[in-house]
Design a protein around this motif. Structure first.
Motif, short mmCIF file in Angstrom:
data_model
loop_
_atom_site.label_atom_id
_atom_site.label_comp_id
_atom_site.label_asym_id
_atom_site.label_seq_id
_atom_site.Cartn_x
_atom_site.Cartn_y
_atom_site.Cartn_z
N UNK A 1 0.82 -1.20 0.00
CA UNK A 1 0.00 0.00 0.00
C UNK A 1 0.86 1.26 0.00
N UNK A 2 1.91 1.27 0.83
CA UNK A 2 2.80 2.44 0.88
C UNK A 2 3.59 2.59 -0.41
N UNK A 3 3.92 1.46 -1.06
CA UNK A 3 4.76 1.51 -2.25
C UNK A 3 4.09 2.25 -3.40
N UNK A 4 2.76 2.29 -3.41
CA UNK A 4 2.08 2.99 -4.51
C UNK A 4 1.57 4.37 -4.12
N UNK A 5 1.93 4.83 -2.92
CA UNK A 5 1.53 6.17 -2.51
C UNK A 5 2.53 7.18 -3.06
N UNK A 6 2.08 8.17 -3.81
CA UNK A 6 3.01 9.12 -4.43
C UNK A 6 3.53 10.14 -3.43
N UNK A 7 4.71 10.65 -3.69
CA UNK A 7 5.23 11.76 -2.92
C UNK A 7 5.59 12.88 -3.90
N UNK A 8 5.46 14.10 -3.43
CA UNK A 8 5.63 15.26 -4.30
C UNK A 8 7.05 15.77 -4.25
N UNK A 9 7.35 16.69 -5.14
CA UNK A 9 8.67 17.30 -5.20
C UNK A 9 8.95 18.03 -3.89
N UNK A 10 10.14 17.79 -3.31
CA UNK A 10 10.51 18.47 -2.09
C UNK A 10 10.03 17.78 -0.83
N UNK A 11 9.45 16.59 -0.94
CA UNK A 11 9.00 15.88 0.26
C UNK A 11 10.19 15.29 0.99
N UNK A 12 9.95 14.78 2.19
CA UNK A 12 11.03 14.19 2.98
C UNK A 12 11.66 12.99 2.27
N UNK A 13 10.88 12.36 1.39
CA UNK A 13 11.39 11.17 0.71
C UNK A 13 12.61 11.50 -0.14
N UNK A 14 12.59 12.66 -0.81
CA UNK A 14 13.67 12.94 -1.75
C UNK A 14 14.40 14.25 -1.47
N UNK A 15 13.94 14.99 -0.44
CA UNK A 15 14.57 16.26 -0.03
C UNK A 15 14.82 17.17 -1.22
#
Length: 779
Positions: A57-71
């Motif tokens: 479920x988490x693997x298909x949740x998108x993250x936006x530009x500048x989120x903690x995932x990719x700084x």
């Protein structure tokens, strides 16, 4: 130790090479133990099951530009919008996608972003769309299927999910941007009351499993004891016979481990893809936690040997036969009361749950509940013996049953101890569920008789609102449409540092809509109103600081310094009225305007386009026609059902898990009791055949077998009702709740009795077969 290991090995040989009788006894033991082991392995797989589902479920949740995932190192390369929908009783997840770069990021399970007008679907959704039942759904999803979503992109194999390509997605239409997938987000902590509930569920569901395993390893004990007497005759001492008996039980337990593992693997292949209550798993998810699996592998054989050694201490195996005493020693009561008393004491003195501080003593709660249920198990044999010792007279089947129980009630008590614990635990669980029901089921205040569905889009569009109203009025089953556009306005000018800028809501709708939202007597296009809340003078005063007839408001509020303002003057003719709850229970207040009073292009800030629908429930599939219309108007419209009660998702998830686990435990109870009943009948086949040979009616013997089961069951369920009610009251006390329903044990007791009756009926064919005269033959 070497001598004891030799005795265990000898007992194992007897179990495996003891002829037909030995094999039958060992296989029955393996089947009984295997059923319990299969459920234990399922319980040991729960952390892996939930972890794998959450990971996908988490693997298909998108993250936006500048989120903690990719700084900020990744750039947004994909536009997406949620397009979830419902079809009858099924929830269908969906996302609309549009590439924002030459190399867009891919969601898990896809090989390419679907082109506009095409979609990728899950296997289950593909089958549904291809079936006759999916005709209305095909109208809602008129995309060409070009891909099948891989397992990595699905939460479970039966999930209904799709990705569709759309060229109309843009930031202005409510779409979001994605730079990648795999956003875990905020992990929601489990409510402390639900932690207590989960602890109780684990204890209640696993206790019967342990009991049935302990019961299964004692199958064939009477025949085993007679065989051990022959060993005494050739020189074995009493201690040696006990360990040989333990070796026989060990052989059945080890075979039971193998049987349970095979049953577990087979059930994973069948149950996983099917799912229960919309909860399904991939077969690969059924992987026990290694240390829990190792614990099961060690504990089950150890339990088999330990139970057998303990049981043999009450039996004197002599060279000339098994001596159980001319007058059996009566069971003592005092030590049997210590266990439930100790458990109740632990629950009483355990740390009181503080919801604010999240204070909890899980070990004490689990230990207390376990001791109470164990106490019921130890009390049952004493209760059955004490009651049957005082019974006299009655019909012939009754007398045969009572005499059998008076001679040996231990076997019958063991057979029903599992159902006793299951019923007692279920009573406690139901009491706990009822006690916390109001905390996790919120009354929304909605009036489902005034409206049944709402449709929303999170962006302002009066043209969309007009299309919605027109389209829904033409939809089969829709009787009335209430459409509006809601935005926020602020008081223009500057405010002092630290002050909050006065803000209120602006609602745009036709006169029919506004009359549903406020007490308005007369209304024509071009009218405006200042709507006060019904019972909140403070909020009304705050709102009047912005809604000042004859003065301007800013329809594009932006709190950044120097932000551009868009002004609109509230007409001096605006009338002040009182709000009225809409059909969903919400109360809108602020500035109400009709389309002729404002330039709708001025509404830009956080606006929501909304429609409330009144439906004729007699029209078949009215809900599906509404959802199809919403998709045609705009795929981003969200259709929701008006509900009078909203359930907490954590609470609902635990309840769903309990239903699935309870079904598995109930199946285990029924299967294990049937195996136990057949084993008891097999041990008595010579006695039954002899009684028939002497002229006893078969119906008399069948009646006696029924009474032999019914009497311990009645006593066990009565004990379970008392013990379960006491346990439920103690568990509610921990969370500061009181008992509101004292009669919850009645339906559960009836269910337990029904299981016993079904098991007895299923055993009758075997009873009829064992009463044949050839049952007198022996080797």
């Amino acid at each position: 130790m070497k001598r004891r290991l030799h005795d265990l090995a000898l007992g194992t040989r007897f179990a495996l090479t003891g002829g037909r009788e030995g094999w039958v006894r060992t296989l029955l033991t393996a089947l009984g133990v295997g059923l319990g082991v299969a459920l234990l392995l399922g319980a040991a797989s729960v952390p892996q099951l939930t972890g794998e589902r959450a990971a996908r479920s988490h693997a298909r949740q998108p993250f936006s530009e500048g989120s903690d995932k990719n700084t900020g190192r990744l750039k947004a390369s994909l536009l997406y919008a949620v397009a979830d929908t419902e079809f009858r009783d099924d929830t269908i997840g969906g996302r609309l996608l549009r590439s924002a770069s030459a190399s867009p990021v891919l969601p898990p399970g896809l090989t390419a972003i679907p082109a506009p007008g095409t979609m990728a679907v899950s296997p289950a959704l593909r089958d549904l769309l291809a079936s006759p039942e999916g005709e209305l759904l095909r109208q809602r999803l008129p995309f060409k299927i070009t891909q099948t979503i891989g397992d990595a992109g699905l939460v479970n194999p039966s999930e209904l999910f799709f990705y569709a390509g759309s060229s109309a997605l843009s930031a202005d239409s409510g779409a979001d941007s994605a730079a990648g997938f795999g956003n875990i987000g905020d992990v929601q902590q489990l409510n402390p009351m639900l932690v207590v509930l989960v602890i109780l569920i684990c204890v209640v569901l696993l206790m019967p499993v342990a009991i049935f395993i302990a019961t299964a390893v004692r199958f064939g004990s009477e025949q085993r004891d007679r065989r051990l007497a022959a060993l005494r005759l050739v020189g074995a001492d009493a201690r040696t016979t006990r360990w040989i008996a333990g070796g026989e039980a060990l052989a059945g337990a080890v075979l039971g481990l193998a049987t349970g593992t095979l049953l577990f693997l087979g059930a994973a292949q069948v149950i996983g893809p099917i799912g229960l209550w919309s909860v399904g798993f991939f077969p690969g998810d059924f992987t026990p936690v290694p240390w829990l699996a190792a614990l099961v592998a060690v504990a089950v054989p150890a339990l088999a040997v330990g139970v057998t050694l303990a049981a043999m201490r009450s039996v004197s195996v002599e060279p000339l036969g098994v001596v159980r005493g001319g007058r059996p020693r009566r069971r003592r009561l005092w030590w049997r009361l210590l266990l439930p008393a100790a458990g109740a004491l632990l629950l009483v003195v355990s740390q009181r749950l503080d919801i604010e501080l999240n204070a909890l003593a899980p070990v004490a709660i689990a230990a207390g509940a376990t001791l109470v249920l164990l106490g019921l198990i130890t009390l049952l044999p004493w209760l059955v013996e004490a009651v049957v010792a005082r019974l006299r007279g009655g019909s012939l089947p009754w007398q045969l049953a009572v005499r059998r129980l008076q001679l040996s009630s231990g076997t019958a008590s063991r057979a029903v101890s599992g159902i006793t614990v299951a019923v007692a635990g279920s009573v406690a669980l139901q009491m706990f569920f009822v006690g916390i029901h109001d905390d996790f089921n919120k009354v929304t205040g909605a009036d489902a008789s005034r409206a049944q569905y709402t449709v929303m889009a999170n962006y302002p569009d009066t043209a969309l609102a007009e299309r919605m109203i027109g389209a829904f009025r033409q939809t089969p089953g829709v009787r009335q449409v209430i459409g509006s556009v809601t935005s926020y306005v602020t008081r223009p000018g500057t405010v002092a540092a630290g002050d909050i800028r006065p803000t209120t809501q602006l609602t745009l709708g036709d006169c029919a809509t506004l009359r549903e939202l406020a007490d308005i007597d007369s209304c024509t296009d071009g009218d405006t109103f200042v709507v006060h809340p019904t019972d909140d003078p403070e909020q009304a005063a705050w709102m009047d600081r912005t809604a000042r007839p004859g003065r301007p408001v800013n329809t594009a509020p932006d709190h950044e310094p120097g932000a551009r303002q868009v002004l609109w003057t509230l007409p001096a003719s605006a009338r002040t009225v009182t709000a009225r709850p809409d059909p969903t229970g919400r109360e809108e207040h602020g500035i109400f305007v009709t389309p002729g009073a404002i330039d709708t292009s001025l509404l830009t800030s956080g606006a929501v386009t909304r429609a409330v629908l009144v439906v004729d429930q007699e029209v078949p599939d009215a809900a599906e026609h509404i959802r199809n219309t919403a998709t045609r108007v705009n795929p981003l419209l969200r259709v929701a059902t008006v509900r009078t009660i909203e359930r907490d998702q954590q609470y609902a998830g635990i309840q769903t898990g309990l239903q699935a686990a309870s079904l598995a435990t109930l199946g285990l109870i029924a299967a294990s009791m049937l195996v136990s009943q057949l084993e008891q009948l097999r041990e008595r086949r010579r006695l039954l055949a002899a009684l028939v040979a002497f002229g006893t009616r078969r119906t008399t013997l069948a009646g006696s077998v029924l009474w032999q089961t019914a009497l311990p069951v009645a006593l066990g369920i009565a004990l379970a009702a008392v013990g379960g009610t006491a346990l439920g009251a103690l568990m509610l006390r921990i969370i500061g709740k009181t008992v509101t329903e004292w009669w919850l044990f009645a339906p559960l007791a009836a269910a337990g009795a029904a299981v016993i009756l079904a098991v007895t009926v299923l055993s009758l064919p075997a009873l009829w077969r064992l009463m044949r005269p050839d049952g007198l033959r022996t080797e």
